[in-house]
Design a protein around this motif. Structure first.
Motif, PDB file in Angstrom:
ATOM      1  N   ASP A   6       0.853  -1.190   0.000  1.00  7.36           N
ATOM      2  CA  ASP A   6       0.000   0.000   0.000  1.00  7.36           C
ATOM      3  C   ASP A   6       0.892   1.244   0.000  1.00  7.36           C
ATOM      4  OD1 ASP A   6      -1.872   1.964   0.459  1.00  7.36           O
ATOM      5  OD2 ASP A   6      -2.445   1.251   2.467  1.00  7.36           O
ATOM      6  N   ILE A  35      -0.185  -0.703  -4.613  1.00 12.68           N
ATOM      7  CA  ILE A  35      -1.531  -0.153  -4.616  1.00 12.68           C
ATOM      8  C   ILE A  35      -1.402   1.346  -4.447  1.00 12.68           C
ATOM      9  CG2 ILE A  35      -3.768  -0.176  -3.445  1.00 12.68           C
ATOM     10  CD1 ILE A  35      -2.880  -2.977  -2.380  1.00 12.68           C
ATOM     11  N   TYR A  63      -7.864   6.614  -0.057  1.00 11.73           N
ATOM     12  CA  TYR A  63      -7.363   5.909   1.131  1.00 11.73           C
ATOM     13  C   TYR A  63      -8.145   6.346   2.360  1.00 11.73           C
ATOM     14  CZ  TYR A  63      -4.729  10.181   2.120  1.00 11.73           C
ATOM     15  OH  TYR A  63      -4.386  11.475   2.382  1.00 11.73           O
ATOM     16  N   SER A  81      -7.244   2.130  -0.448  1.00  8.17           N
ATOM     17  CA  SER A  81      -6.119   1.200  -0.606  1.00  8.17           C
ATOM     18  C   SER A  81      -6.175   0.010   0.347  1.00  8.17           C
ATOM     19  CB  SER A  81      -4.800   1.950  -0.442  1.00  8.17           C
ATOM     20  OG  SER A  81      -4.741   2.576   0.830  1.00  8.17           O
ATOM     21  N   ILE A  82      -6.592   0.226   1.591  1.00 12.14           N
ATOM     22  CA  ILE A  82      -6.578  -0.893   2.551  1.00 12.14           C
ATOM     23  C   ILE A  82      -7.623  -1.970   2.203  1.00 12.14           C
ATOM     24  CG2 ILE A  82      -7.040  -1.523   4.972  1.00 12.14           C
ATOM     25  CD1 ILE A  82      -5.338   0.880   5.806  1.00 12.14           C
ATOM     26  N   GLY A  85      -6.558  -3.671  -1.014  1.00 10.10           N
ATOM     27  CA  GLY A  85      -5.419  -4.567  -0.805  1.00 10.10           C
ATOM     28  C   GLY A  85      -5.836  -5.851  -0.121  1.00 10.10           C
ATOM     29  N   SER A  99       1.024  -2.087   4.903  1.00  6.95           N
ATOM     30  CA  SER A  99       0.486  -0.734   4.804  1.00  6.95           C
ATOM     31  C   SER A  99       1.062   0.161   5.884  1.00  6.95           C
ATOM     32  CB  SER A  99      -1.043  -0.773   4.943  1.00  6.95           C
ATOM     33  OG  SER A  99      -1.573   0.530   4.934  1.00  6.95           O
TER      34      SER A  99
END
Lengths: 330, 330
Positions: A6, A35, A63, A81-82, A85, A99
């Motif tokens: 991330d 990502i 994000y 993103s989290i 991912g 991350s």
């Protein structure tokens, strides 16, 4: 091995994350999928020696901020993103996710998307403590506030597996954070937990006091998320205030400035000893696949080191070790 | 004003306690009764300028060790310095008692012999934290392990009265030790306590994190005895390890030794800023008469300062202020 990295939500921006990852790739034979904002990342990747076939992208600019309510954000911001991912991590082709973003969101996401291992009640936030004798880990570092004794027992088992697999401790010493070292010390939670830990198939060495955290005699420190977080932040705060006050003192006169130059190496060594960046990142333990949290203000070196930890975690299959502890429980 | 001073059970022996007390008596018009080995104490008293009529003795050589079970020891060792001192304190002629002995025994004794004020559930151990902005107090420092929210509310009220009366803070800032600053952070105990503190007639400024303890922005820090003790010991341990590592670094080469000499003043200032001995001693709050605990390893200066604090506590009648907070409660 294929890792999801991330690049969003970090204090120092995506560049240090991409560069740290590429530095790692020069040494480790891993594949990586970044990502984040693909076009921007590609501009950095262009200049690397790393084979471009080992690098992939999942494009997003969204994000989760630290200020957002984690569970809500995970549910609503599907393209952040989290969650993006972690959804990908559920696919067989991926082996781990790292991350620097919101700890709360990563934890909520790991629980909701990656999901917990059987018989584990809560995922734990592992925090690496740089000590005089290398790294110790403390868990829970602040993810779980109201912990019953059995949850602390689970933290102890998971922490022991982690220390064995990643910190390369043969028979890791597991200690219970308490207000005194004798058995029988502490509140009801500690008294009950102490009994449970004595029965665990780990090297439980008894209670330890928070004043001994930086000496590093213990490898795994078990705490509820509240007092674990208090211990970590008190340690961090005291170290910071002492070092800053010393710096201010040194800068206050010409004489002490010269003195400061002469002890520069000692100060640097001291800083290096207690630099969490050496240790990179630590996992959320108790979930089905490797999810690593790096510090929000990680630099290139921390990212490179963090990926090393994740590689070791995957290579040594720490998750299977954890599973073994819990598979007979029902 | 007539004070009882326990000369037994301290790490550095009775001499520093007697000398520190005599130094204080040169400045304060107090009378003192020493509890301990009369003949030995008299040999030190002989050489003082202080009027001998201001000094009395209660002869005993017995004291309670740190390793003894406090309540049991208080009940059994009637002639030990702490129970002896506290029984005398119940007499009208005495205004306060100070001891460097076992914290547990002092607390058990204060509860069993001195007894609590009406509507107060437990006596609290107040601990002074030396900060960048002078002294803060934290309570409870480790006496009460399993605290319900109302007990924390009581600590807040008592701590505020103490900061007003002894630390000379006009409108002391009272904060709740927590894992984050926003309302709603923390475990169930913190969430419930936060609501109670908002309704208290004190200057409640909200949550604070353990990393901010040494900055001294808050005057009174409220915690359950478990996490309060963890925060204090983590802070103390980190400061100690950092300063010792720095010292070792400085001594490791000739160059850095010279550097060390040049920054000696800065180091000394730093040590002075965070020296608990400047602040001497702190009371067990919630009991009917002034009972002060000085650090086990107190030196002369700490004893002198500790008695100053007790004198201020008595002069400003902090106990009446605490009583007022609780007298309407039933």
């Amino acid at each position: 091995m294929k890792l999801l990295i991330d690049t969003l939500g970090a204090d120092k921006g995506y560049e240090v994350i991409v560069k740290g990852t590429l530095n790692n790739m020069l040494k480790n034979e891993i594949e990586v999928v970044f990502i984040g904002e693909e076009e921007k990342i590609k501009k950095i990747v262009e200049n690397t020696q790393v084979d471009k076939n080992r690098i992939g992208y999942i494009n997003t600019s969204e994000y989760i901020e630290n200020t957002e309510e984690p569970t809500l954000a995970i549910r609503r911001k599907k393209e952040a993103s989290i969650p993006l991912g972690l959804r990908n991590l559920n696919e067989d082709e991926f082996d781990g996710f790292l991350s620097c973003g919101s700890t709360g969101a990563l934890l909520a996401g790991a629980t909701l998307i990656t999901k917990r291992l059987p018989n584990i009640s809560r995922a734990a936030l592992t925090v690496v403590i740089p000590t005089l004798k290398g790294a110790s880990v403390l868990l829970d570092g602040g993810a779980n506030m109201d912990c019953p004794p059995d949850m602390l027992r689970q933290f102890a088992l998971m922490g022991s597996a982690y220390a064995k697999g990643v910190l390369e401790k043969n028979n890791p010493k597991v200690a219970l954070l308490n207000v005194g070292t004798e058995e029988g010390k502490g509140d009801a939670l500690r008294k009950e937990t102490f009994k449970l830990l004595k029965e665990c198939p780990i090297n439980f060495v008894g209670n330890m006091e928070a004043r001994d955290l930086l000496y590093g005699e213990q490898d795994v420190i078990v705490a509820d998320g509240f007092s674990g977080n208090v211990a970590l932040k008190a340690t961090e705060g005291a170290a910071m205030v002492i070092l800053n006050s010393l710096k201010d003192g040194i800068l206050s006169s010409l004489k002490s400035k010269i003195g400061g130059l002469l002890i520069k190496d000692s100060l640097k060594n001291l800083k290096n000893t207690f630099d969490y960046k050496e240790y990179g990142a630590a996992p959320l333990l108790g979930v089905k696949k490797p999810v690593f949290k790096a510090h929000g203000s990680s630099d290139e070196r921390a990212i490179e080191a963090g990926i090393n930890k994740m590689v070791k975690f995957i290579d040594n299959d720490v998750i299977s070790d954890i599973k073994k502890y819990f598979e007979e429980e029902n």
